[in-house]
Design an enzyme around this catalytic site. Structure first.
Site, PDB file in Angstrom:
ATOM      1  N   THR A  45      69.183  23.527  45.648  1.00  0.00           N
ATOM      2  CA  THR A  45      70.535  23.579  45.779  1.00  0.00           C
ATOM      3  C   THR A  45      70.927  22.737  47.237  1.00  0.00           C
ATOM      4  O   THR A  45      70.455  23.128  48.273  1.00  0.00           O
ATOM      5  CB  THR A  45      71.056  25.130  46.273  1.00  0.00           C
ATOM      6  OG1 THR A  45      70.337  25.945  45.148  1.00  0.00           O
ATOM      7  CG2 THR A  45      72.526  25.307  45.867  1.00  0.00           C
ATOM      8  N   PRO A  46      71.652  21.606  47.043  1.00  0.00           N
ATOM      9  CA  PRO A  46      72.053  21.069  48.098  1.00  0.00           C
ATOM     10  C   PRO A  46      72.868  21.685  49.099  1.00  0.00           C
ATOM     11  O   PRO A  46      73.805  22.572  48.935  1.00  0.00           O
ATOM     12  CB  PRO A  46      72.964  19.657  47.686  1.00  0.00           C
ATOM     13  CG  PRO A  46      73.195  20.247  46.116  1.00  0.00           C
ATOM     14  CD  PRO A  46      72.345  21.271  45.656  1.00  0.00           C
ATOM     15  N   LYS A  47      72.583  21.657  50.373  1.00  0.00           N
ATOM     16  CA  LYS A  47      73.205  22.633  51.609  1.00  0.00           C
ATOM     17  C   LYS A  47      73.940  21.673  52.315  1.00  0.00           C
ATOM     18  O   LYS A  47      73.291  20.716  52.825  1.00  0.00           O
ATOM     19  CB  LYS A  47      72.447  23.658  52.126  1.00  0.00           C
ATOM     20  CG  LYS A  47      71.737  24.427  51.009  1.00  0.00           C
ATOM     21  CD  LYS A  47      70.468  24.927  51.550  1.00  0.00           C
ATOM     22  CE  LYS A  47      69.741  25.750  50.347  1.00  0.00           C
ATOM     23  NZ  LYS A  47      68.898  24.943  49.442  1.00  0.00           N
ATOM     24  N   GLY A  70      71.071  30.706  41.208  1.00  0.00           N
ATOM     25  CA  GLY A  70      71.687  31.886  42.121  1.00  0.00           C
ATOM     26  C   GLY A  70      71.934  33.104  41.697  1.00  0.00           C
ATOM     27  O   GLY A  70      71.510  33.595  40.523  1.00  0.00           O
ATOM     28  N   ASP A  80      58.542  29.856  38.961  1.00  0.00           N
ATOM     29  CA  ASP A  80      59.777  30.333  39.711  1.00  0.00           C
ATOM     30  C   ASP A  80      60.066  29.785  41.126  1.00  0.00           C
ATOM     31  O   ASP A  80      60.579  28.968  41.641  1.00  0.00           O
ATOM     32  CB  ASP A  80      60.288  31.682  39.493  1.00  0.00           C
ATOM     33  CG  ASP A  80      61.710  31.984  39.243  1.00  0.00           C
ATOM     34  OD1 ASP A  80      62.543  31.112  39.451  1.00  0.00           O
ATOM     35  OD2 ASP A  80      62.140  33.128  39.466  1.00  0.00           O
ATOM     36  N   GLU A  90      69.214  36.667  32.439  1.00  0.00           N
ATOM     37  CA  GLU A  90      68.310  37.117  33.567  1.00  0.00           C
ATOM     38  C   GLU A  90      68.805  38.683  33.946  1.00  0.00           C
ATOM     39  O   GLU A  90      67.926  39.579  34.310  1.00  0.00           O
ATOM     40  CB  GLU A  90      68.616  36.386  34.927  1.00  0.00           C
ATOM     41  CG  GLU A  90      67.441  36.155  35.771  1.00  0.00           C
ATOM     42  CD  GLU A  90      67.737  35.330  37.092  1.00  0.00           C
ATOM     43  OE1 GLU A  90      68.827  34.800  37.132  1.00  0.00           O
ATOM     44  OE2 GLU A  90      66.793  35.290  37.807  1.00  0.00           O
ATOM     45  N   HIS A 106      65.300  28.798  54.347  1.00  0.00           N
ATOM     46  CA  HIS A 106      66.560  27.922  54.525  1.00  0.00           C
ATOM     47  C   HIS A 106      66.291  27.526  55.959  1.00  0.00           C
ATOM     48  O   HIS A 106      66.969  26.537  56.154  1.00  0.00           O
ATOM     49  CB  HIS A 106      67.632  28.570  53.921  1.00  0.00           C
ATOM     50  CG  HIS A 106      67.833  28.647  52.421  1.00  0.00           C
ATOM     51  ND1 HIS A 106      68.403  29.416  51.804  1.00  0.00           N
ATOM     52  CD2 HIS A 106      67.038  27.747  51.594  1.00  0.00           C
ATOM     53  CE1 HIS A 106      68.360  29.315  50.454  1.00  0.00           C
ATOM     54  NE2 HIS A 106      67.494  28.345  50.176  1.00  0.00           N
TER      55      HIS A 106
HETATM   56  P1  5GP Z   1      66.456  26.225  47.043  1.00  0.00           P
HETATM   57  O1  5GP Z   1      67.631  26.022  45.837  1.00  0.00           O
HETATM   58  O2  5GP Z   1      67.106  26.757  48.072  1.00  0.00           O
HETATM   59  O3  5GP Z   1      65.616  25.013  47.005  1.00  0.00           O
HETATM   60  O4  5GP Z   1      66.050  27.469  46.573  1.00  0.00           O
HETATM   61  C1  5GP Z   1      66.197  29.013  46.530  1.00  0.00           C
HETATM   62  C2  5GP Z   1      67.268  29.068  45.659  1.00  0.00           C
HETATM   63  O5  5GP Z   1      67.231  28.985  44.329  1.00  0.00           O
HETATM   64  C3  5GP Z   1      68.063  30.664  46.028  1.00  0.00           C
HETATM   65  O6  5GP Z   1      68.662  30.738  47.332  1.00  0.00           O
HETATM   66  C4  5GP Z   1      68.739  30.834  44.504  1.00  0.00           C
HETATM   67  O7  5GP Z   1      69.950  30.646  44.727  1.00  0.00           O
HETATM   68  C5  5GP Z   1      67.738  30.063  43.621  1.00  0.00           C
HETATM   69  N1  5GP Z   1      66.765  30.834  42.932  1.00  0.00           N
HETATM   70  C6  5GP Z   1      65.555  31.050  43.297  1.00  0.00           C
HETATM   71  N2  5GP Z   1      64.785  31.851  42.229  1.00  0.00           N
HETATM   72  C7  5GP Z   1      65.749  32.316  41.495  1.00  0.00           C
HETATM   73  C8  5GP Z   1      65.757  33.267  40.339  1.00  0.00           C
HETATM   74  O8  5GP Z   1      64.781  33.783  40.082  1.00  0.00           O
HETATM   75  N3  5GP Z   1      66.651  33.423  39.985  1.00  0.00           N
HETATM   76  C9  5GP Z   1      68.050  32.760  40.226  1.00  0.00           C
HETATM   77  N4  5GP Z   1      68.974  33.157  39.400  1.00  0.00           N
HETATM   78  N5  5GP Z   1      68.132  31.911  41.254  1.00  0.00           N
HETATM   79  C10 5GP Z   1      66.892  31.627  41.852  1.00  0.00           C
END
Ligand code: 5GP
Length: 338
Positions: free
Chosen positions: A101-103, A172, A277, A202, A68
């Site tokens: 996730t938009p940040k 998340g 994933d 999950e 990030h």
């Molecule tokens: P980003 O959204 O920052 O591109 O990817 C990372 C984010 O995806 C993590 O901070 C988390 O919110 C979500 N994420 C990644 N892998 C998993 C997972 O295996 N399970 C869940 N519930 N969320 C995940």
């Protein structure tokens, strides 16, 4: 078999952008965008992909902070998106649905974030033989207002780029936030035509699982703690379970690959797709996941082709795009019949 699976035109439906950068790409990003020397990064990279035996899902969420930071500027985010697409294309992924996730931070608003990702996807698709879609993610550990903003932005972006922004991911840390709080935002997205990919079951939370099944979804992320009746529900409603073997084992929600529910899903003919994933964090590729499924469960070539066909069917691609993928798969399998 390994060569067949590596060269197979594949479909990736569950990939989180910031988790999908392999170590070499992280090094490339750090060096080219931030001028950081590779050596500085070696120890951090090692920690990033190392999982203690018995690791807990909760701990995995801490891993993402490392990437990030590198995607907290427009340039970094743009570079990272293009690298992630490049890495999937190199693995012969013909179709990819990326989630992120938009940040917002001092450099970018959430709108800037999503616009940058969309533009970078377009750039990458001009360079590599791959079709890419985007599912903006709702992070359940953030406030509901953020989810509402994400849905509003997604609907707006979808108007401009309906071929790219096709759905919403709900993800998340599953031990944080209440699904029911996010239902109105998700419902709004669905009402306006966005598909929903929901991380569901999950962890073992029967009340939430019931709420999610009742609410409905287009695809289910992981589904690890679904009961047999939950699997039957998915079959009846034609909802595929996105299976991520290495991720589930490394993050400790499944004890071993051979204990993974993919086996039961195959036997009960429940819709399912094989996904990575976070192929960076979990140090895998989609080809590796197919190889693992072949080695563990004895999946044959035709079963692997069948899984790819299921992924095409359950993708959020247009009918024309699905047809094109089927033709690509068909022509590959014809060439490898003998
Ligand atoms: P980003 O959204 O920052 O591109 O990817 C990372 C984010 O995806 C993590 O901070 C988390 O919110 C979500 N994420 C990644 N892998 C998993 C997972 O295996 N399970 C869940 N519930 N969320 C995940």
């Amino acid at each position: 078999m390994i060569k067949f699976l590596r060269e197979l035109p594949k479909v990736e439906l569950h990939a989180h952008l910031n988790g999908s950068l392999c170590i070499d790409s992280i090094r490339e990003l750090a060096e080219n965008v931030y001028g950081k020397q590779a050596e500085e990064f070696t120890a951090m990279c090692e920690r990033f992909i190392t999982f203690e035996k018995g690791a807990k899902l909760n701990e995995c969420f801490e891993k993402f902070g490392f990437v990030h930071e590198l995607t907290s500027t427009r340039k970094g985010l743009q570079y990272a998106t293009e690298l992630a697409v490049r890495d999937f294309a190199k693995d012969n992924v013909m179709y990819l649905e990326l989630r992120t996730t938009p940040k917002s931070n001092a450099n970018m608003s959430r709108r800037d974030y999503l616009e940058t990702v969309v533009e970078s996807i377009k750039n990458a698709c001009n360079q590599y033989a791959i079709t890419v879609k985007l599912l903006p993610s709702i992070n359940r550990s953030e406030p509901v207002e953020v989810a509402e903003e994400t849905v509003a932005l997604s609907l707006e972006l979808c108007q401009n780029d309906p071929d790219i922004v096709v759905g919403i991911d709900f993800s998340g840390n599953p031990s944080q936030g209440k699904f029911s709080d996010f239902m109105p935002a998700l419902e709004l997205a669905r009402k306006h035509g966005l598909k929903l990919a929901v991380h569901c079951a999950e962890i073992d939370n029967p009340t939430e699982i019931r709420e999610m099944l009742k609410f409905g979804m287009s695809r289910c992320g992981h589904g690890t703690f679904l009961s047999s009746s939950g699997f039957a529900h998915m079959k009846d409603h034609n909802i595929p379970i996105e299976c991520c073997l290495t991720s589930n084992v490394k993050s400790g929600t499944v004890s071993t690959v051979s204990a993974h529910h993919l086996k039961e899903l195959m036997e009960a003919d429940v819709p399912k797709v094989l996904c990575t994933d976070d192929c960076g964090v979990f140090d895998t590729t989609l080809s590796d996941e197919f190889i693992l499924a072949n080695e563990t469960f004895g999946l044959t070539k035709s079963q692997c082709i069948g899984l790819t066909m299921e992924a095409i069917q359950h993708s959020f691609a247009t009918p024309q795009e699905k047809l094109k993928m089927k033709m690509q798969l068909y022509s590959y399998t014809r060439r490898h019949e003998n």
